[in-house]
Design a protein around this motif. Structure first.
Motif, mmCIF file in Angstrom:
data_model
loop_
_atom_site.group_PDB
_atom_site.id
_atom_site.type_symbol
_atom_site.label_atom_id
_atom_site.label_comp_id
_atom_site.label_asym_id
_atom_site.label_seq_id
_atom_site.Cartn_x
_atom_site.Cartn_y
_atom_site.Cartn_z
ATOM 1 N N VAL A 61 9.531 -6.518 -23.149
ATOM 2 C CA VAL A 61 8.342 -6.869 -22.774
ATOM 3 C C VAL A 61 8.601 -7.746 -21.413
ATOM 4 O O VAL A 61 8.172 -7.549 -20.495
ATOM 5 N N VAL A 65 1.662 -7.149 -24.051
ATOM 6 C CA VAL A 65 2.502 -7.951 -24.947
ATOM 7 C C VAL A 65 2.456 -7.548 -26.378
ATOM 8 O O VAL A 65 3.026 -8.427 -27.128
ATOM 9 N N ARG A 120 3.205 -15.266 -27.984
ATOM 10 C CA ARG A 120 2.689 -13.822 -27.232
ATOM 11 C C ARG A 120 1.491 -13.867 -26.553
ATOM 12 O O ARG A 120 1.206 -13.518 -25.622
#
Ligand SMILES: Nc1ncnc2c1ncn2[C@@H]1O[C@H](COP(=O)(O)OP(=O)(O)OP(=O)(O)O)[C@@H](O)[C@H]1O
Ligand SMILES: [Mg+2]
Lengths: 251, 323
Positions: free
Chosen positions: A179, A125, A145
């Protein structure tokens, strides 16, 4: 595709308020499914019932064909459901690495394995440069995140993301989308609550629309965007025009 | 810093073990032994509150349970002290489990939990003071035997070393826990219980495990107290003094750190003792309670200038010094 998660006629009442009203939804294994709706529609409340933080007033939640309606949150996590919090909940006194390791300990009993797993997730991440920092020192984007990383570290089959893009600037959003796509492509099913329409359009296979607790529409993102009921109940005229333009530009 | 901790633990314990060779006065040995007993009680508190975030105001409940069990098992049932010790520790664990089960099942947190622990300790104190089983207000006198086989030592140094051994064991245990899954869960529950549960942490079980262990450790301190002074009554065993010292030491030393309780107990009791003798010297008589004033001042200074305690201050200092 097989069905991973089903909500069957789920209702949640807070005193006189019907936060979720007889809502049903299915999430196919391997999909990214969106859940959208105006503020106060009941999206987060539905998430709390799927993740086990609240029990529905009525209705059932099924995961992989089993009824999980009455299971506590930590058992659901062990069964493969991970959630992030809309209002981020970092372990502020711990480092980023330790934060993620708490999630990793779910499937790795040993410290070395858990810390290694945490590091791998951080890399995935894009938090690997911040491993040693205290979680309290992260920026908004960093905290989002971290929420994602901790949930991922539990190695879930279903990932519930509650507005992980909120508060990010456009370039940060652009960074996050691949992501999320990468997470899905390695087999993690995602149910995502999101206000950032561009991301919903780009990511989701199916979108459900919740308004005032009721599921008013579902379908492919493009269809839902054109649904007159949705436009009226939720999007407002400005947003409707924007989405139309976006859709036309794409096709 | 992190890899250096086991090394510094060994150094600290070795230094403490060497102290009786330098200071041979009886008053000094008594003082050092008392510091070890308070440290042990504080280590129990630190595990539950420092690591787990569950603040107790009533660790006297465990301390007193250990102290009374130790005395009663020997005096009433004629059980050898070394056998009474594990039994008393187990009883402390049982009280911890029971108290934890009731309060954590009822989702008590924060000041509610603290008040329930306080109430528990007070109930025990009143019962011990009234019941004939505990010999009421007269207290219990453990007969003097002065043999190592009876956990009594002719040489005061030996008692100190035994107490230090217990402190060292709990230092090692705490360090070990801080590096296990259980330790990570405990800290996660302290930082944010909701988030911990979302990551698969069984918060109830984690807290229950911590308070059970905490009860056993603090009960051990009570056992040592009984063996050291050979007399206890309800106010000594279940009185608020030990609840307060068990929480002040880690707060001053550094909550949720391995060495915090030891550093805090040293500082707290050391300064208390110094002030007491200073006043005695200056005024020719002792002022009761002057050490409590010192405790209060220390606490205020800590809250104002070293919220992470002595260990936190050391850590900040050393990391600032490092490149
Ligand atoms: N614990 C609670 N007690 C009482 N009312 C609640 C509770 N949680 C949510 N609500 C109410 O339920 C409704 C739905 O809230 P919810 O947070 O689920 O909306 P949402 O769709 O996530 O909104 P947003 O987009 O703003 O995050 C709101 O009216 C909210 O005030
Ligand atoms: Mg919400």
């Amino acid at each position: 595709m097989s069905t991973l998660l089903t909500c069957e006629n789920v209702t949640k009442r807070f005193g006189g308020l019907l936060a979720v009203d007889n809502a049903s939804l299915t999430v196919e294994a391997g999909s990214i499914t969106g859940l959208i709706g105006p503020n106060g529609a009941g999206k987060t409340t539905l998430f709390t019932m799927i993740s086990g933080f609240a029990e529905p007033t009525s209705g059932r939640v099924m995961f992989e064909g089993r009824d999980i309606t009455a299971l506590p949150a930590h058992i659901r996590a062990a069964q493969g459901i991970a959630r992030t919090f809309q209002i981020v909940q970092p372990f502020a006194g711990l480092s980023v690495h330790e934060n993620i390791a708490v999630g990793a300990y779910l499937r790795h009993a040993g410290r070395t394995e858990a810390m290694d797993k945490a590091e791998a997730v951080a890399r995935e991440v894009g938090l690997d440069a911040m491993l040693a920092q205290p979680a309290g020192a992260l920026t908004v984007a960093g905290r989002k995140r971290l929420e994602l990383a901790r949930a991922l570290a539990t190695e879930p089959r279903l990932l519930l993301l509650d507005e992980v893009l909120a508060g990010l600037n456009p370039s940060e959003i652009r960074d996050m989308i691949p992501v999320l796509q990468a997470i899905r492509s390695r087999g993690v099913t995602i149910l995502i609550v999101e206000h950032v329409m561009q991301a919903v359009m780009q990511l989701c296979d199916t979108v459900y629309v919740l308004a005032q607790g009721r599921m008013i529409a579902s379908g492919a993102p493009g269809e839902v965007a054109h649904d007159q009921g949705v436009v009226e109940a939720y999007l407002g005229h400005g947003a409707a025009r924007k989405m139309q333009a976006h859709h036309e530009a794409k096709s | 810093m992190r890899t250096g901790l086991p090394v510094s633990l060994v150094i600290v314990v070795a230094l403490l073990a060497a102290l009786p060779l330098a200071f041979t006065a009886n008053t000094m040995l008594n003082f050092l032994t008392f510091v070890m007993i308070v440290t042990l009680a504080a280590q129990g508190w630190n595990l539950l509150a420092g690591f787990g975030g569950q603040f107790s105001f009533g660790h006297a409940a465990f301390f007193g349970m250990g102290a009374y069990a130790m005395a009663i098992l020997q005096v009433r049932y004629g059980i050898n002290a070394w056998l009474a010790l594990p039994l008393a520790m187990a009883l402390g664990a049982v009280v911890g489990f029971f108290l934890g089960f009731l309060s954590f099942r009822a989702q008590l947190r924060g000041s509610y939990f603290a008040l329930v622990t306080l109430a528990f300790a007070e109930v025990f104190r009143i019962l011990a003071n009234a019941s004939s089983f505990t010999n009421g207000a007269a207290g219990i006198l453990v007969p003097l035997k002065t043999s190592a086989a009876d956990f009594q030592f002719a040489d005061r140094r030996w008692f100190y070393w035994v107490a230090l051994a217990f402190v060292a064991l709990v230092l090692a245990l705490t360090y070990h826990i801080s590096r296990t899954r259980f330790g990570a869960h405990l800290v996660a529950v302290r930082e944010n219980e909701e988030a911990a549960r979302a990551l698969g942490v069984d918060a109830f079980r984690t807290k229950l495990k911590a308070i059970t262990l905490s009860g056993a450790i603090t009960a051990t301190a009570g056992c040592l107290y009984t063996q050291k002074f050979l007399y206890i009554d309800a106010n000594l065993a279940f009185g608020p003094w030990i609840s307060v010292e068990a929480l002040l030491a880690p707060i001053i030393g550094g909550m949720g750190t391995v060495l915090g309780p030891l550093a805090g107990a040293m500082m707290l009791l050391g300064l208390g003792e110094v002030t007491k003798s200073l006043f005695a010297m200056l005024l020719g008589g002792s002022i009761p309670g002057v050490d409590l004033v010192v405790f209060g001042v220390l606490l205020i200074l800590c809250v104002a200038f070293a919220p992470q305690g002595v260990m936190g201050a050391i850590k900040r200092f050393s990391s600032r010094g490092a490149p």
